[in-house]
Design a protein around this motif. Sequence first.
Motif, PDB file in Angstrom:
ATOM      1  N   SER A  63       0.786  -1.359   0.143  1.00  0.00           N
ATOM      2  CA  SER A  63      -0.084   0.081   0.094  1.00  0.00           C
ATOM      3  C   SER A  63       0.955   1.221   0.081  1.00  0.00           C
ATOM      4  O   SER A  63       0.432   2.199  -0.603  1.00  0.00           O
ATOM      5  CB  SER A  63      -0.906   0.009   1.291  1.00  0.00           C
ATOM      6  N   GLU A 114      -5.105   2.502   7.361  1.00  0.00           N
ATOM      7  CA  GLU A 114      -5.979   2.209   5.871  1.00  0.00           C
ATOM      8  C   GLU A 114      -6.656   3.452   5.473  1.00  0.00           C
ATOM      9  O   GLU A 114      -6.515   3.657   4.367  1.00  0.00           O
ATOM     10  CB  GLU A 114      -7.019   1.158   6.047  1.00  0.00           C
ATOM     11  N   ARG A 117      -4.736   5.623   3.140  1.00  0.00           N
ATOM     12  CA  ARG A 117      -4.730   5.286   1.759  1.00  0.00           C
ATOM     13  C   ARG A 117      -6.231   5.488   1.139  1.00  0.00           C
ATOM     14  O   ARG A 117      -6.295   6.004  -0.155  1.00  0.00           O
ATOM     15  CB  ARG A 117      -4.306   3.915   1.465  1.00  0.00           C
TER      16      ARG A 117
END
Length: 208
Positions: A63, A114, A117
């Motif tokens: 990622s 997360e 992202r």
Amino acid sequence: MLFGIGVLLFLLSIVVHYLLLAFDAARAAERRALELQVLARDAELKALRSQIQPHFLFNSLNSISALTATDAGAARAMTIRLAEFFRTTLKLGQQHLIPLKEEIKLAEFFLSIEQVRFASRLSFSTRLENDCDDVPVPSLLLQPLLENAVSHGIAHLVEGGTITIEAQRNGNTTLIRVTNPCDADRPRNTGTGVGLTNVRKRLESLYG
């Protein structure tokens, strides 16, 4: 007659003595077997737990690598949060079980990483009944479930969605549920299935 009774009592005492010795030996063997079983279970749990961090790290580095080409600032922020997450998990030491409220904090920490992202595409909520806070659960049990919820759910939705973690008790049973929206037409899973297999094996090893 007295001599005969004496002999019988003597023989009886010998039989009882050997029965007690045999019983003690059987108990000792059973205890050693249980100890070996516990050691084997602990070794298995440690091995399973050790699989979680590399699996998570591999996904996180992918990622970050993707972000470096599109948003260097976000990649840096994600790297910093990832370091903080690992620092937090290291504090757990070798604990197999932690309170559910602590496990939820780790889950929220991961989802906040997360969010760097996915930004507004990813949101999450937690709903725990009050008597669930201190229920002991395997540490990082939810990690693979959340990774799947993100990579196989949110990541394939243009508008994103919300991941929900719920927990409720029913007598001696605790139900923990992770739900997420999913695109039925998403590409088929090409992963190895390590995450879910790990979760099942850890639960089976601890609870049968």
